[in-house]
Design a protein around this motif. Structure first.
Motif, PDB file in Angstrom:
ATOM      1  N   MET A 161       0.774  -1.087  -0.076  1.00 58.18           N
ATOM      2  CA  MET A 161       0.018   0.262  -0.146  1.00 58.18           C
ATOM      3  C   MET A 161       0.845   1.111   0.074  1.00 58.18           C
ATOM      4  O   MET A 161       1.885   1.383   1.142  1.00 58.18           O
ATOM      5  CB  MET A 161      -0.768   0.161   1.415  1.00 58.18           C
ATOM      6  CG  MET A 161      -1.874   1.379   0.787  1.00 58.18           C
ATOM      7  SD  MET A 161      -3.243   0.726   2.463  1.00 58.18           S
ATOM      8  CE  MET A 161      -4.018  -0.251   1.892  1.00 58.18           C
ATOM      9  N   VAL A 162       0.560   2.293  -1.019  1.00 58.46           N
ATOM     10  CA  VAL A 162       1.960   2.951  -0.700  1.00 58.46           C
ATOM     11  C   VAL A 162       0.536   4.187  -0.901  1.00 58.46           C
ATOM     12  O   VAL A 162      -0.660   3.932  -2.099  1.00 58.46           O
ATOM     13  CB  VAL A 162       2.911   2.949  -2.829  1.00 58.46           C
ATOM     14  CG1 VAL A 162       1.668   3.172  -3.329  1.00 58.46           C
ATOM     15  CG2 VAL A 162       3.162   4.622  -2.088  1.00 58.46           C
ATOM     16  N   GLN A 163       0.629   5.811  -0.911  1.00 58.85           N
ATOM     17  CA  GLN A 163       0.261   6.998  -1.044  1.00 58.85           C
ATOM     18  C   GLN A 163      -0.297   7.492  -2.842  1.00 58.85           C
ATOM     19  O   GLN A 163       1.247   7.229  -3.282  1.00 58.85           O
ATOM     20  CB  GLN A 163       0.353   8.051   0.340  1.00 58.85           C
ATOM     21  CG  GLN A 163       0.100   7.054   1.374  1.00 58.85           C
ATOM     22  CD  GLN A 163      -0.184   8.665   2.229  1.00 58.85           C
ATOM     23  OE1 GLN A 163       0.904  10.010   2.366  1.00 58.85           O
ATOM     24  NE2 GLN A 163      -1.206   8.933   3.431  1.00 58.85           N
ATOM     25  N   THR A 167      -1.824  -1.158  -3.957  1.00 57.70           N
ATOM     26  CA  THR A 167      -2.650  -0.503  -3.317  1.00 57.70           C
ATOM     27  C   THR A 167      -2.410   1.264  -3.605  1.00 57.70           C
ATOM     28  O   THR A 167      -0.878   1.385  -2.682  1.00 57.70           O
ATOM     29  CB  THR A 167      -3.529  -0.944  -2.225  1.00 57.70           C
ATOM     30  OG1 THR A 167      -3.909  -2.361  -2.128  1.00 57.70           O
ATOM     31  CG2 THR A 167      -4.947  -0.360  -1.803  1.00 57.70           C
ATOM     32  N   VAL A 168      -3.060   2.044  -4.302  1.00 54.75           N
ATOM     33  CA  VAL A 168      -2.438   3.235  -4.186  1.00 54.75           C
ATOM     34  C   VAL A 168      -4.075   4.163  -3.259  1.00 54.75           C
ATOM     35  O   VAL A 168      -4.982   4.245  -4.093  1.00 54.75           O
ATOM     36  CB  VAL A 168      -2.448   3.719  -5.350  1.00 54.75           C
ATOM     37  CG1 VAL A 168      -1.727   5.710  -5.169  1.00 54.75           C
ATOM     38  CG2 VAL A 168      -1.236   2.601  -6.231  1.00 54.75           C
ATOM     39  N   SER A 169      -3.369   4.701  -1.931  1.00 59.91           N
ATOM     40  CA  SER A 169      -5.076   5.291  -2.007  1.00 59.91           C
ATOM     41  C   SER A 169      -4.941   6.895  -2.190  1.00 59.91           C
ATOM     42  O   SER A 169      -3.590   7.405  -1.920  1.00 59.91           O
ATOM     43  CB  SER A 169      -4.494   5.118  -0.253  1.00 59.91           C
ATOM     44  OG  SER A 169      -3.211   5.802  -0.157  1.00 59.91           O
ATOM     45  N   SER A 170      -5.828   7.533  -2.378  1.00 61.13           N
ATOM     46  CA  SER A 170      -5.876   8.790  -2.230  1.00 61.13           C
ATOM     47  C   SER A 170      -5.329  10.340  -1.007  1.00 61.13           C
ATOM     48  O   SER A 170      -5.573   9.578  -0.413  1.00 61.13           O
ATOM     49  CB  SER A 170      -7.123   9.447  -2.932  1.00 61.13           C
ATOM     50  OG  SER A 170      -8.142   8.740  -2.360  1.00 61.13           O
ATOM     51  N   SER A 224       6.151   6.240  -4.746  1.00 56.96           N
ATOM     52  CA  SER A 224       6.748   5.315  -5.288  1.00 56.96           C
ATOM     53  C   SER A 224       7.037   3.346  -4.761  1.00 56.96           C
ATOM     54  O   SER A 224       6.960   2.862  -4.066  1.00 56.96           O
ATOM     55  CB  SER A 224       8.636   5.295  -5.947  1.00 56.96           C
ATOM     56  OG  SER A 224       8.760   6.124  -6.209  1.00 56.96           O
ATOM     57  N   LEU A 225       6.573   2.553  -6.028  1.00 54.46           N
ATOM     58  CA  LEU A 225       6.662   1.129  -5.327  1.00 54.46           C
ATOM     59  C   LEU A 225       8.191   0.235  -6.532  1.00 54.46           C
ATOM     60  O   LEU A 225       7.896   0.720  -7.811  1.00 54.46           O
ATOM     61  CB  LEU A 225       5.615   0.240  -5.622  1.00 54.46           C
ATOM     62  CG  LEU A 225       5.079   0.116  -3.847  1.00 54.46           C
ATOM     63  CD1 LEU A 225       3.374  -0.367  -4.408  1.00 54.46           C
ATOM     64  CD2 LEU A 225       5.574   0.146  -2.844  1.00 54.46           C
ATOM     65  N   GLU A 282      -6.000   4.993  -9.710  1.00 55.41           N
ATOM     66  CA  GLU A 282      -6.036   4.185 -11.215  1.00 55.41           C
ATOM     67  C   GLU A 282      -4.948   2.677 -11.153  1.00 55.41           C
ATOM     68  O   GLU A 282      -5.425   2.021 -11.770  1.00 55.41           O
ATOM     69  CB  GLU A 282      -5.968   4.539 -12.507  1.00 55.41           C
ATOM     70  CG  GLU A 282      -5.430   6.179 -11.854  1.00 55.41           C
ATOM     71  CD  GLU A 282      -5.845   6.809 -11.914  1.00 55.41           C
ATOM     72  OE1 GLU A 282      -5.757   7.182 -11.116  1.00 55.41           O
ATOM     73  OE2 GLU A 282      -5.498   8.407 -12.575  1.00 55.41           O
ATOM     74  N   ASP A 283      -3.636   2.825 -10.663  1.00 55.86           N
ATOM     75  CA  ASP A 283      -2.366   2.047 -10.403  1.00 55.86           C
ATOM     76  C   ASP A 283      -2.776   0.912  -9.535  1.00 55.86           C
ATOM     77  O   ASP A 283      -1.873  -0.063  -9.887  1.00 55.86           O
ATOM     78  CB  ASP A 283      -1.223   2.625 -10.718  1.00 55.86           C
ATOM     79  CG  ASP A 283      -1.100   3.601 -11.622  1.00 55.86           C
ATOM     80  OD1 ASP A 283      -0.528   4.644 -10.778  1.00 55.86           O
ATOM     81  OD2 ASP A 283      -0.956   3.488 -12.240  1.00 55.86           O
ATOM     82  N   THR A 284      -4.060   1.161  -8.599  1.00 58.20           N
ATOM     83  CA  THR A 284      -4.444  -0.153  -7.933  1.00 58.20           C
ATOM     84  C   THR A 284      -4.828  -1.234  -8.873  1.00 58.20           C
ATOM     85  O   THR A 284      -5.558  -1.058  -9.411  1.00 58.20           O
ATOM     86  CB  THR A 284      -5.672   0.283  -6.532  1.00 58.20           C
ATOM     87  OG1 THR A 284      -5.389   1.391  -6.263  1.00 58.20           O
ATOM     88  CG2 THR A 284      -6.028  -0.337  -6.015  1.00 58.20           C
TER      89      THR A 284
END
Length: 116
Positions: A11-13, A113-116, A17-18, A89-91
């Protein structure tokens, strides 16, 4: 036994980056082109990026161009996907696959998972 094992998801904001990795075994990695494909919840698979056997040629979907970078290390039998400036939208679950004419191998995926 052929194996492709993805790692590095999480999970990243928004804007983060990952770096995904995909470790290959059981086949001659350097003879295969490699790709990343993702599948968002409730949607069909989307091709993301590809790299040729030697790593000199790379390809990207328009949705990730300029933000993602694919690379490979044939000595380590590993392909990478550096993902920067991530958006909600990359989730998706990200899958790596190895392919050449008539053959394609898939990993089991890693969730991003990308959180907004």
């Amino acid at each position: 036994e052929v194996q492709l094992v993805e790692s590095g998801g999480g999970m990243v904001q928004f804007g983060g980056s990952l770096r995904l990795s995909c470790a290959a075994s059981g086949f001659t990695f350097s003879n295969y082109d490699m790709s990343w494909v993702r599948q968002a919840p409730g949607k069909g698979p989307e091709w993301v990026s590809a790299i040729n056997t030697g790593g000199a040629l790379t390809y990207y979907a328009d949705s990730v161009k300029g933000r993602f970078t694919i690379s490979r290390d044939n000595a380590k039998n590993t392909v990478y996907l550096q993902m920067n400036n991530l958006k909600p939208e990359d989730t998706a679950v990200y899958y790596c696959n190895a392919h050449k004419v008539g053959i394609r191998y898939w990993g089991k995926g890693t969730l991003v998972t990308v959180s907004s």
